[in-house]
Every structure is written in C-alpha cells, then in structure tokens.
Design a protein around this motif. Structure first.
Motif, PDB file in Angstrom:
ATOM      1  N   GLU A 121      -2.418-107.724  29.741  1.00  0.00           N
ATOM      2  CA  GLU A 121      -3.448-108.654  29.286  1.00  0.00           C
ATOM      3  C   GLU A 121      -4.808-107.984  29.155  1.00  0.00           C
ATOM      4  O   GLU A 121      -5.583-108.292  28.245  1.00  0.00           O
ATOM      5  CB  GLU A 121      -3.537-109.826  30.260  1.00  0.00           C
ATOM      6  CG  GLU A 121      -4.496-110.918  29.842  1.00  0.00           C
ATOM      7  CD  GLU A 121      -4.476-112.077  30.816  1.00  0.00           C
ATOM      8  OE1 GLU A 121      -4.170-113.201  30.407  1.00  0.00           O
ATOM      9  OE2 GLU A 121      -4.772-111.845  32.017  1.00  0.00           O
ATOM     10  N   ASP A 122      -5.122-107.045  30.049  1.00  0.00           N
ATOM     11  CA  ASP A 122      -6.437-106.405  30.017  1.00  0.00           C
ATOM     12  C   ASP A 122      -6.325-105.027  30.641  1.00  0.00           C
ATOM     13  O   ASP A 122      -5.557-104.819  31.588  1.00  0.00           O
ATOM     14  CB  ASP A 122      -7.455-107.255  30.770  1.00  0.00           C
ATOM     15  CG  ASP A 122      -8.892-106.794  30.526  1.00  0.00           C
ATOM     16  OD1 ASP A 122      -9.093-106.015  29.561  1.00  0.00           O
ATOM     17  OD2 ASP A 122      -9.796-107.201  31.273  1.00  0.00           O
ATOM     18  N   ILE A 123      -7.093-104.083  30.103  1.00  0.00           N
ATOM     19  CA  ILE A 123      -7.162-102.727  30.644  1.00  0.00           C
ATOM     20  C   ILE A 123      -8.630-102.379  30.837  1.00  0.00           C
ATOM     21  O   ILE A 123      -9.406-102.386  29.871  1.00  0.00           O
ATOM     22  CB  ILE A 123      -6.508-101.695  29.706  1.00  0.00           C
ATOM     23  CG1 ILE A 123      -5.039-102.037  29.464  1.00  0.00           C
ATOM     24  CG2 ILE A 123      -6.621-100.294  30.286  1.00  0.00           C
ATOM     25  CD1 ILE A 123      -4.354-101.083  28.491  1.00  0.00           C
ATOM     26  N   THR A 124      -9.018-102.123  32.064  1.00  0.00           N
ATOM     27  CA  THR A 124     -10.386-101.701  32.360  1.00  0.00           C
ATOM     28  C   THR A 124     -10.361-100.243  32.801  1.00  0.00           C
ATOM     29  O   THR A 124      -9.312 -99.593  32.801  1.00  0.00           O
ATOM     30  CB  THR A 124     -10.997-102.580  33.464  1.00  0.00           C
ATOM     31  OG1 THR A 124     -10.343-102.290  34.717  1.00  0.00           O
ATOM     32  CG2 THR A 124     -10.807-104.058  33.147  1.00  0.00           C
ATOM     33  N   LEU A 125     -11.533 -99.741  33.183  1.00  0.00           N
ATOM     34  CA  LEU A 125     -11.602 -98.354  33.632  1.00  0.00           C
ATOM     35  C   LEU A 125     -10.982 -98.154  35.005  1.00  0.00           C
ATOM     36  O   LEU A 125     -10.655 -97.023  35.385  1.00  0.00           O
ATOM     37  CB  LEU A 125     -13.059 -97.885  33.665  1.00  0.00           C
ATOM     38  CG  LEU A 125     -13.722 -97.680  32.305  1.00  0.00           C
ATOM     39  CD1 LEU A 125     -15.177 -97.302  32.481  1.00  0.00           C
ATOM     40  CD2 LEU A 125     -12.991 -96.619  31.504  1.00  0.00           C
ATOM     41  N   THR A 126     -10.811 -99.230  35.763  1.00  0.00           N
ATOM     42  CA  THR A 126     -10.317 -99.076  37.132  1.00  0.00           C
ATOM     43  C   THR A 126      -9.019 -99.832  37.422  1.00  0.00           C
ATOM     44  O   THR A 126      -8.333 -99.500  38.385  1.00  0.00           O
ATOM     45  CB  THR A 126     -11.384 -99.553  38.137  1.00  0.00           C
ATOM     46  OG1 THR A 126     -11.760-100.907  37.818  1.00  0.00           O
ATOM     47  CG2 THR A 126     -12.623 -98.671  38.068  1.00  0.00           C
ATOM     48  N   TYR A 127      -8.673-100.835  36.625  1.00  0.00           N
ATOM     49  CA  TYR A 127      -7.454-101.595  36.907  1.00  0.00           C
ATOM     50  C   TYR A 127      -6.870-102.148  35.612  1.00  0.00           C
ATOM     51  O   TYR A 127      -7.535-102.219  34.575  1.00  0.00           O
ATOM     52  CB  TYR A 127      -7.722-102.732  37.901  1.00  0.00           C
ATOM     53  CG  TYR A 127      -8.704-103.775  37.423  1.00  0.00           C
ATOM     54  CD1 TYR A 127      -8.283-104.881  36.669  1.00  0.00           C
ATOM     55  CD2 TYR A 127     -10.058-103.651  37.701  1.00  0.00           C
ATOM     56  CE1 TYR A 127      -9.179-105.824  36.222  1.00  0.00           C
ATOM     57  CE2 TYR A 127     -10.963-104.600  37.253  1.00  0.00           C
ATOM     58  CZ  TYR A 127     -10.517-105.680  36.522  1.00  0.00           C
ATOM     59  OH  TYR A 127     -11.410-106.617  36.080  1.00  0.00           O
ATOM     60  N   VAL A 128      -5.589-102.533  35.711  1.00  0.00           N
ATOM     61  CA  VAL A 128      -4.850-103.118  34.596  1.00  0.00           C
ATOM     62  C   VAL A 128      -4.354-104.497  35.033  1.00  0.00           C
ATOM     63  O   VAL A 128      -3.810-104.645  36.134  1.00  0.00           O
ATOM     64  CB  VAL A 128      -3.654-102.230  34.186  1.00  0.00           C
ATOM     65  CG1 VAL A 128      -2.815-102.908  33.105  1.00  0.00           C
ATOM     66  CG2 VAL A 128      -4.148-100.874  33.700  1.00  0.00           C
ATOM     67  N   VAL A 129      -4.542-105.490  34.180  1.00  0.00           N
ATOM     68  CA  VAL A 129      -4.110-106.860  34.467  1.00  0.00           C
ATOM     69  C   VAL A 129      -2.858-107.145  33.653  1.00  0.00           C
ATOM     70  O   VAL A 129      -2.859-107.020  32.426  1.00  0.00           O
ATOM     71  CB  VAL A 129      -5.209-107.882  34.129  1.00  0.00           C
ATOM     72  CG1 VAL A 129      -4.730-109.294  34.434  1.00  0.00           C
ATOM     73  CG2 VAL A 129      -6.477-107.568  34.901  1.00  0.00           C
TER      74      VAL A 129
END
Length: 396
Positions: free
Chosen positions: A203-211
């Motif tokens: 659903e989402d990819i950030t610099l520190t975690y993946v949802v």
C-alpha cells in the motif's frame, strides 16, 4: 511613522492583489491542464505567504527606523527562508504529481507504471527532506554564533559523523534500504506479496518502512531493511497471472478422466478462469487414499483464490452426487474383490494404467483429454517447458 504604516499596508496590499490575480489565472488554466491545476491547489498558500513576507521586508527596509529594525528584519528573513522552502517543496510536489498523472496504472500490464510510481513517491519524500534540511541550515547561518560554531563543527565532522552513524545504524540502514528498493525494482506499489505467511498488497513505501494491506483489511508494517535480508514472495513481479492448486484425497476407485473433464466443464462455465491452465493429476497414491491435484489459473491473486474455492466446492459436490463410491473410505474386503470394485471400468483398462490416454492432441483427441500434463501439449505448457528446461535445451 504614518509614512511607514502606509508603506507597509500598501506593499502588503499590492502583494495580495498580485498573488490573487495570478491564482485566478492559474486556476482557470487548470481546467485544461493538470499541471496548472496542481499549482493552483498546492502553491497558492505558500506563494501568498512568500509575497507578503517580501512586501513586509521591503517596507521595513525602506520606511522603518529605530533600534527594533535589525531584529525585525532578521525575524522576517528567517520567516522568508522557511516560506521559500515551503514554496519550493510545493512546486516539487506539483511537478511530481504532473509526472505521475501521465503514467496510468489502471491498465492490465502496469508493471512499468507501478515501478515509476514507487520511485517518484520515494524521490518526493527525499527531496522534501533535503529542502527541509537546507532551510534549517540556512536559518542557522543567519545567526553569527552559529556561523562561528560552524568552523569547529566542520573540523570535528568526521568524529561526529562516525558517532551519529553508529547511533543511528538501524535508521540509516532502513533509509538506504528504502532508496535501494525504489531503484532495484524488487518491490513496487500495488505488488502482491506473501510475507511472514501473510498475503497482501503493498500500500505504501516510505524511506523507513513498508505498509502492506492484507487480504482481511489489516495493515502489516515492516522496516524496509526486512526486504533486503529476508526472502519474500512477489506474485506480481513480472505479471499478475498465477497458478493455483486444489488437492483432494479420494478413494482409489475415483474416475480420474471423468473428474478431469468435469473440471474443464466447470471452469468454462464460470468467469474466473483465464483459459490458460486446466490440469488434473494424481500426485500421490499411498495408503488408503489417492491424492488428486487440480491445477487452475487466473488473471490475479484475488480471482485465483475465489476460483480455487469454487473448484474445490464443485468437485466435492460432483463426487458426492455422481461418484459417492470415490469418497474417502476404509475397505474391509479382500484384494480380489477390490480390483473388481465399482470404480474399475473396461474403458479404463483399454486406455492403460490409470485410464490415461497417451495419444497426442489432435483431431482424434480433444483438448480436455490433454488436461493431465502441466508441462507440454498446451501452448502455456510448452512455454513452461522452455522456461524450466534450461537455456541449452528445447522442448520436444
């Protein structure tokens, strides 16, 4: 004092009028252009704040007098730096949104589009962080004490950098992992994964975690470094079409060929099957039961799950209605009687062991009779033979 007040009010009023007129023009152009629509939506407020601060700074520099003037100019300068960073970040977001709008992800083969979306999303976050850091550094440099301390800080930058890297090793590892994920194409937005025995969509990819949005609407949050250290399944790495199995433990008297033909009839009557794979094979014959595996295909993971459930329910109902003798059972009679049971037919003996027909597919043998092979005979099976036979071998 009156002249200073009039200059201040006039400059602010001019700034508000100019920004309002420009905003109306941009909003009108935005009816025909996504770029101008994004500018009108995201850049209006920061542009308004920047224009007002520029007007205030101009009026202070021209008409203000007194001991408070340097402090006021300094405060307005800091606010102008922060507002400029806000405006720059908004312009970057507008440019990235305009780029994303040109790339469609609502098509069947959207692997490239999802990769670009993932990269642009992470690049947006990186650029916003960089703009924020530069704005904070620019604000600090407006203070003489901070500029003087900068020399000693630069002199000890190596030691400080080593200490910071050691203290934030996990955080920096996740940040670098996020950047690597964005450009390695191992993971993309909307990819379907199996992680920690959980099935879901990215659903989402950030610099520190993946949802991950799991199939039951739960959210699984994992650090980005997890995907560089731990194996995971990506069901949409090259395409969304998948194969799925339905396994049944039945009696030795099960009519395999009839079951095979019934599976094809059931698949062709529904709308979940994509028409690629319809195979029934006996994968186990040990002890009291025979294990039947039905292999089917669908265009995506969600349809495949429903298709497997539908096939399992249909085959169970078909066996109970048409061939109840093939349901799992424990025999108490002797072997000679078992070999002449209800499940043994002369037509099966004519075909050979297990009732399999080894004639090639052609006019004398319908396609349904070839539903006993995963590799070969059908077009999809030939493709699978080429994929798994190695680069120097060819399928017969």
């Amino acid at each position: 004092m009156l002249v200073a007040a009039l200059t201040f009010a006039g400059s602010v009023l001019v700034a508000l009028v100019v920004v309002t007129l420009v905003h109306r023009v941009v909003r009108r152009l935005g009816r025909r252009s996504d770029l101008f629509a994004g500018l009108a939506r995201h850049a209006h407020r920061p542009a308004l704040v920047v224009a007002v601060l520029v007007a205030v700074q101009f009026s202070l520099g021209v008409a203000a007098r007194g001991e408070w003037r340097p402090a006021a100019l300094h405060a307005v300068g800091i606010a102008l730096i922060l507002a400029g960073a806000w405006l720059l970040a908004a312009l970057l977001v507008v440019a990235e949104d305009a780029t994303l709008a040109r790339i469609r992800v609502d098509v069947s083969d959207n692997r490239h589009a999802r990769r670009v979306h993932t990269q642009i999303t992470l690049v947006r976050r990186v650029t916003v962080v960089i703009v924020g850091v530069l704005a904070a550094a620019a604000v600090l440099m407006t203070f003489p004490g901070a500029r003087a301390a900068g020399t000693s800080i630069l002199a000890s930058a190596g030691v400080i950098g080593a200490i910071a890297a050691l203290a934030a090793q996990s955080l920096l590892g996740n940040v670098f992992a996020g950047v690597q994920i964005a450009f390695s194409d191992a993971l993309r937005l909307d990819d379907v994964l199996v992680v920690e025995e959980q099935w879901g969509r990215v659903e989402d990819i950030t610099l520190t975690y993946v949802v991950m949005h799991l199939w039951d609407d739960r959210r699984l949050i994992l650090p980005t470094s997890y995907f560089l250290k731990t194996p995971f399944e990506n069901w949409t790495r090259t395409q969304s079409a998948l194969l799925g199995t339905v396994e049944l433990d039945v009696d030795w008297t099960v009519p395999v060929e009839d079951l095979r033909q019934e599976l094809r009839r059931a698949l062709e009557a529904g709308d979940l099957w994509d028409g690629r794979v319809c195979v029934v094979q006996v994968t186990g014959a040990v002890g009291s039961f025979v294990r039947i595996r039905a292999l089917v295909s669908a265009t995506d993971a969600g349809r495949l799950w429903d298709l497997r459930c539908v096939v399992r329910e249909h085959l169970v109902g078909w066996l109970r209605t048409r061939h109840p003798e093939a349901l799992p059972q424990v025999r108490v009679h002797d072997l000679p009687r078992a070999t002449t049971g209800a499940g043994y037919r002369a037509s099966d003996a004519d075909r050979g062991v297990g009732g399999a027909d080894h004639r090639p597919v052609g006019p004398d043998r319908p396609l349904a009779d070839a539903d006993n092979r995963v590799f070969g005979e059908s077009a999809d099976g030939q493709e699978r033979v080429q994929a798994f036979s190695g680069p120097d071998q060819r399928a017969d």
